[in-house]
Motif scaffolding. Structure first.
Motif, short mmCIF file in Angstrom:
data_model
loop_
_atom_site.label_atom_id
_atom_site.label_comp_id
_atom_site.label_asym_id
_atom_site.label_seq_id
_atom_site.Cartn_x
_atom_site.Cartn_y
_atom_site.Cartn_z
N PRO B 161 0.79 -1.25 0.00
CA PRO B 161 0.00 0.00 0.00
C PRO B 161 0.81 1.29 0.00
O PRO B 161 0.26 2.35 -0.30
N ILE B 294 -5.45 -6.63 6.64
CA ILE B 294 -4.15 -6.03 6.91
C ILE B 294 -3.41 -5.89 5.58
O ILE B 294 -3.84 -6.41 4.57
N SER B 295 -2.27 -5.20 5.62
CA SER B 295 -1.55 -4.92 4.38
C SER B 295 -1.12 -6.19 3.68
O SER B 295 -0.57 -7.11 4.31
N LYS B 296 -1.34 -6.23 2.39
CA LYS B 296 -0.77 -7.30 1.58
C LYS B 296 0.64 -6.82 1.23
O LYS B 296 0.81 -5.98 0.35
#
Lengths: 78, 379
Positions: B161, B294-296
């Motif tokens: 992101p 949550i962030s990939k």
């Protein structure tokens, strides 16, 4: 108010991508008629999410304070 | 009968998990009490954060690619043969060549992939930097760019992101060095109503954008691209003209996940602490493949790999496992060609970015080289 929710995303504690992005993701990938709920630890999700739904012409069903976290429910209408 | 561990996916998550398991279970592997089979669709392993540097000629493409076999512990069996069906009922993975891999433990680390085809016109009208071919094409497009507006657009969902912001800041530096800032307008867009998901990062970016003259529009979700007229139309009803479009395409998970009925769009329902596929004690999910909010990101896959390897090792050797994932993510954020910051956060701790510095940038450049030690389960 009791709403039949099709898909609940528990985004409590999600910093990134965050609950508003989860709402957008869910609305984009859902079929018309789907009711989506996003749970968030951040009250701003109910405000930001509602603002986005208004911009894209989707239905805000309700927002609510669940005591320590918040819920925003939306329906994909188009 | 040995305990059979099958790992699907040879990206960061699958590779680190496999190597950590091979180290934890060395005795059991050499004695034949445990077998680890990795199934992957590619013979090569790519350090994906390197694409950003390929675009700006800071890294050569071959510097971010290694042979998968060379990264794996010698006690792991590697099969370059795409998985086509995960049969949880019979605990078997089937591959394209027709092989069947029975398992006692399954780790699904099939990752995510860009799907530019999901946005009409994007393949024809846009550039991206989320695969090698795209990064090289964009590199050339930037070299040839005579000036005009560069629009940056972001699809949902997407991995890494912070990359859209990094790309924007690095574009600024690139054209500054080429002495073309007077000819180039950078126009950044973002799906939610601030410049980044992480509020502290978004707040930090606002004055940076103002200082650098970078324009922006938030609540901007690509709906379609008119490649001929060079216009991006958003779901929110606005239109953005561009001369060069740099996009983060939306992502989906691997087809085998959806085709096996394990998750719409390729994301698998995952317990946020144990990383089990929900309702299935013998199946774990690592990295981009989870449906966790949550962030990939590579670091997410890295930290999750340690949890899953520890849990499986403990279950085999001790009969139980208690290690749990706390949601930890760490991301470097390049803010120019010579400064960077970083953020870390978990389920309970929000991120607090530190001021950008040269030191953090050098750490990032160092990690770009050290990644191969992470993949081997050493770092």
């Amino acid at each position: 108010m009791s709403v039949a929710v099709d898909n609940t995303i528990d985004a409590r504690g999600s910093a990134c991508p965050g609950p508003t992005m989860e709402l957008i993701k869910a609305m984009k990938s859902s079929a018309v008629g789907t009711v989506v709920e996003v749970l968030s630890s951040d009250k701003m999700t109910t405000i930001d999410g509602a603002a986005w739904l208004k911009k894209v012409g989707q239905e805000l069903v309700e927002t609510s304070d669940k005591g320590g976290y918040w819920s925003i429910i939306a329906k994909k209408i188009k | 009968m040995p305990k059979r561990i099958v790992i699907i996916g040879g990206g960061a998550g699958g590779t680190i998990t496999a190597n950590l398991l091979a180290r934890n279970l060395y005795r059991q592997l050499v004695s034949g009490h445990v077998v680890i089979n990795m199934i992957t669709d590619k013979a090569e392993h790519v350090y994906q954060p390197g694409f950003l540097y390929v675009v700006f000629d800071k890294v050569r493409p071959d510097e971010i690619v290694r042979k998968q076999k060379e990264l794996l512990d010698q006690n792991i069996n590697l099969f370059v043969d795409p998985a086509v069906k995960i049969d949880k009922e019979n605990k078997i993975v089937r591959t394209q060549s027709g092989k069947e891999f029975p398992y006692d433990y399954l780790v699904i680390a099939t990752g995510s992939r860009i799907v530019p085809e999901d946005i009409p016109g994007l393949k024809e009208g846009g550039h991206w930097f989320y695969d090698m071919e795209g990064a090289k094409k964009l590199r050339q497009a930037l070299k040839d760019f005579p000036g005009g507006r560069i629009a940056i657009t972001v699809g949902v969902p997407h991995k890494c992101p912070v990359a859209p912001l990094e790309m924007t800041f690095m574009l600024y530096e690139y054209f500054k060095q080429k002495e073309m800032l007077d000819k180039v307008e950078l126009f950044y867009t973002y799906p939610i109503n601030r410049l980044h998901s992480l509020e502290p990062v978004a707040n930090w970016a606002v004055p940076e954008f103002e200082k650098k003259g970078i324009k922006s529009e938030t609540f901007f979700n690509m709906e379609e691209i008119d490649a001929e007229k060079k216009v991006v139309r958003s779901m929110e009803g606005s239109e953005l003209n561009y001369d060069l479009l740099i996009s983060v395409p939306p992502h989906k998970g691997a087809p085998v996940v959806a085709e096996s009925g394990l998750g719409k769009d390729g994301w698998i329902a995952t317990d946020k602490k144990t990383l089990h596929n929900e309702g299935s004690d013998s199946v774990y999910v690592v990295g981009d493949t989870t449906n966790l909010p949550i962030s990939k990101a590579g670091s997410t896959a890295h930290f999750e790999s340690h949890i899953v390897a520890e849990r499986i090792s403990s279950e085999i050797t001790e009969g139980y496992s208690e290690t749990e994932y706390d949601g930890k993510v760490i991301c470097f954020v390049e803010t120019s060609f010579d400064e960077a910051t970083y953020i870390w956060f978990n389920y309970k701790t929000p991120p607090t970015p530190v001021p950008p510095s040269k030191m953090i940038h050098w750490m990032k450049l160092g990690y770009n080289r050290l990644y191969w030690l992470s993949a081997k389960g050493i770092l």
